[in-house]
Design a protein around this motif. Structure first.
Motif, short mmCIF file in Angstrom:
data_model
loop_
_atom_site.label_atom_id
_atom_site.label_comp_id
_atom_site.label_asym_id
_atom_site.label_seq_id
_atom_site.Cartn_x
_atom_site.Cartn_y
_atom_site.Cartn_z
N ARG B 46 40.15 -16.77 -23.92
CA ARG B 46 40.60 -15.83 -24.93
C ARG B 46 39.88 -16.07 -26.26
NH1 ARG B 46 46.87 -15.91 -24.44
NH2 ARG B 46 46.49 -16.06 -22.22
N SER B 47 39.30 -17.27 -26.39
CA SER B 47 38.64 -17.60 -27.67
C SER B 47 37.28 -16.92 -27.78
CB SER B 47 38.48 -19.12 -27.77
OG SER B 47 37.33 -19.42 -28.55
N ARG B 48 37.09 -16.22 -28.89
CA ARG B 48 35.84 -15.52 -29.10
C ARG B 48 34.67 -16.51 -29.20
NH1 ARG B 48 34.21 -12.71 -33.83
NH2 ARG B 48 36.18 -13.27 -34.79
N TRP B 49 34.93 -17.68 -29.81
CA TRP B 49 33.87 -18.68 -29.98
C TRP B 49 33.40 -19.22 -28.64
CZ3 TRP B 49 31.44 -18.47 -34.24
CH2 TRP B 49 32.10 -18.07 -35.40
N ARG B 51 33.63 -17.73 -25.76
CA ARG B 51 32.89 -16.68 -25.04
C ARG B 51 31.47 -16.55 -25.58
NH1 ARG B 51 37.57 -13.40 -25.66
NH2 ARG B 51 36.44 -12.07 -27.10
N TRP B 52 31.37 -16.67 -26.89
CA TRP B 52 30.06 -16.58 -27.54
C TRP B 52 29.17 -17.73 -27.08
CZ3 TRP B 52 27.66 -19.75 -31.27
CH2 TRP B 52 26.58 -19.17 -31.94
N PHE B 53 29.75 -18.93 -27.05
CA PHE B 53 29.00 -20.11 -26.60
C PHE B 53 28.52 -19.93 -25.17
CE2 PHE B 53 29.03 -24.22 -24.38
CZ PHE B 53 28.06 -24.89 -25.11
N ALA B 54 29.38 -19.44 -24.30
CA ALA B 54 29.01 -19.25 -22.89
C ALA B 54 27.89 -18.23 -22.76
CB ALA B 54 30.24 -18.80 -22.08
N ALA B 55 27.98 -17.17 -23.54
CA ALA B 55 26.94 -16.13 -23.47
C ALA B 55 25.59 -16.70 -23.91
CB ALA B 55 27.34 -14.94 -24.34
N LEU B 56 25.63 -17.52 -24.96
CA LEU B 56 24.40 -18.13 -25.47
C LEU B 56 23.81 -19.07 -24.41
CD1 LEU B 56 22.99 -18.08 -28.28
CD2 LEU B 56 24.00 -20.35 -28.66
#
Ligand SMILES: Nc1ncnc2c1ncn2[C@@H]1O[C@H](COP(=O)(O)OP(=O)(O)OP(=O)(O)O)[C@@H](O)[C@H]1O
Ligand SMILES: [Mg+2]
Lengths: 258, 215
Positions: B46-49, B51-56
């Motif tokens: 649920r954490s945006r951070w 998700r962002w880290f995973a995408a990176l």
């Protein structure tokens, strides 16, 4: 037989973004009775049913089961704890149009799962109780089958067994026979009739007008998110006053006569 | 002329080197499964951070060739003061790279599950932890199995790239042998056979696991 629940739905509203799926819906579900929800596609029947066990969140209004508000601590207040919500859901069974059996488990394991994980029974206690439940729906010879090895009607009966093994005080059915071939509808309806005769509180979304006419104690008609009327089946199905119900029944009869 | 005795005698040193090929691909996938699970969890969190880290993480590791990643690890790690054996660096690099693919395989398998599967469990009051362990993960694992075996086979082949950091796996061993015997054809056919045997075994393992988990 465990005692049956009552449900009180008061002024419930539900939005999907700007779209209002439920408009100020109020309905009393008496204990030990069968209430059917009918209405055209997209009228909000499933949405209302799913609000009763809070699978869908309602935005305002109240839904109380045996006087206990579900989903919120108080009307218009904070969300209730997920733990408390799980406790309330334990005594509400639900049966879905698509059965939603777990395909990696046998029929017996499907029924045992909740008994073990939620009710905390031991494996042997759970199996004994699951066996009883499956016997009740006429499937004692199919307990070792995985869902892929069962007909649609048998799968739906396993799903009913899975729900009743938890000893619910209220059962919600969302078009339980709509995904079935016509010749399999009867076996599921007859299990439901048995449950009704035992005094289970049942809320049934259905297109089976025959079931509504013969088994329901009350029938509620929904259209465009509104609950248009609720009455005894003989009155609402035979002499509806509201023109919207008349129109719905006319199309229903036209489609089913040939 | 193709010489059968030379061909047969090429196998022995290559079998020795096959241990490294196996070690790199099997340890690589093992690391990839563990890290991939964490990255997948981050991607679904649920954490945006997170998700962002995973995408990176996924876009970097999928976007840069493994060969370049290996060279980067080989030259960069000593610069920042990390001195590990080449073998360890190779396994970690291959595993980390694989984690990007594994996390996407798992994410795809999890979101492919019909919503009704979790709804049925939620409706009887099951705890989210139990829903994950008993309902979602077993099914997602089964769905992802063919793709995971595919990933393992890709790793066996990709392990030939670690020859650039000086590890004597099958490809590098056959190059060395070809250079000393001047019989490249026999040696490389033997190398091809070894890769094929390894991958046929993994494919068979995959089919066995699929058979075991199919109902
Ligand atoms: N998750 C959602 N997001 C947006 N709109 C939704 C969502 N779920 C339902 N709706 C909309 O809400 C309305 C009511 O849907 P609902 O599923 O309750 O209808 P229904 O009466 O059960 O219809 P049916 O007989 O086809 O099952 C529909 O117009 C539907 O498009
Ligand atoms: Mg519906």
């Amino acid at each position: 037989m465990v005692e049956a629940s009552s449900v009180e739905i008061r002024n419930v509203n539900k939005f999907y973004g700007p779209f209002q799926a439920l408009k100020d819906v109020s309905l009393s579900i008496p204990p030990g009775k069968v209430s059917c929800l009918i209405g055209p596609s997209g009228s909000g029947k499933s949405t209302l049913l799913r609000c009763i066990n809070f699978l869908e969140e309602y935005d305002s209004g109240e839904i109380a089961i045996d006087g206990q508000l579900i989903g919120y601590v108080s009307a218009g207040g904070r969300r209730m704890s997920s733990r408390r919500l799980r406790e309330m859901r334990r005594s509400i069974g639900m049966v879905f149009q698509q059965f939603n059996l777990w395909p990696h488990m046998t029929a017996l394991q499907n029924v045992c799962e909740g008994l073990i994980r939620v009710r905390g029974l031991t494996k042997s206690e759970a199996e004994a109780r699951a066996t009883d439940a499956l016997k009740k729906v006429g499937l004692s010879d199919k307990m070792a089958n995985h869902p892929s090895r069962l007909s649609g009607g048998q799968q739906q009966r396993v799903a009913i067994a899975r729900a009743i093994a938890m000893e619910p005080r209220l059962m919600l059915f969302d078009e339980p026979t709509s995904a079935l071939d016509p010749e399999l509808v009867g076996e599921v309806l007859s299990v439901m009739k048995t449950l009704a005769a035992e005094g289970m509180t049942m809320v049934v979304v259905t297109h089976e007008m025959g079931f509504a006419a013969h088994v329901a104690d009350q029938v509620a008609f929904m259209e465009k998110g509104e609950l248009v009327g609720v009455d005894a089946p003989s009155r609402i199905l035979n002499h509806p006053e509201d023109p919207r119900i008349q129109a719905f029944l006319r199309t229903y009869h036209e489609r089913n006569s040939f | 002329m193709f010489s059968i005795p030379v061909f047969l005698s090429s196998f022995e040193p290559l079998f020795w080197a096959a241990r490294f090929t196996l070690l790199i691909s099997v340890l690589g996938i093992a690391l990839g499964l563990v890290v991939g699970a964490l990255i997948c969890a981050a991607a679904l969190s649920r954490s945006r951070w997170l998700r962002w880290f995973a995408a990176l993480w996924v876009s970097f590791l999928r976007g840069v060739p493994l060969l370049v990643q290996l060279l980067l690890a080989y030259y960069l790690l000593p610069v920042i003061g990390i001195n590990v054996p080449a073998m360890v660096a190779a396994v970690v690099t291959v595993g980390i790279c694989s984690s990007a693919y594994v996390s996407e395989i798992w994410r795809g398998a999890i979101i492919a599950l019909p919503k009704g599967q979790t709804e049925a469990a939620t409706a009887i009051g099951m705890h989210p932890r139990d829903i994950w362990i008993r309902i979602i993960l077993p099914q997602a694992f089964r769905i992802s199995l063919p793709a995971l075996i595919n990933e393992l086979i890709l790793l066996v082949k990709a392990s030939s790239l670690v020859s650039v950091v000086g590890i004597l796996e099958v490809t590098r061993a056959s190059q060395a042998q070809a250079a000393t015997t001047f019989r490249p054809l026999e040696v490389y056919i033997a190398a091809a056979c070894i890769y094929l045997i390894i991958n046929l075994c993994f494919a068979a393992l995959g089919r066995y696991l699929e058979y075991r988990t199919t109902v």
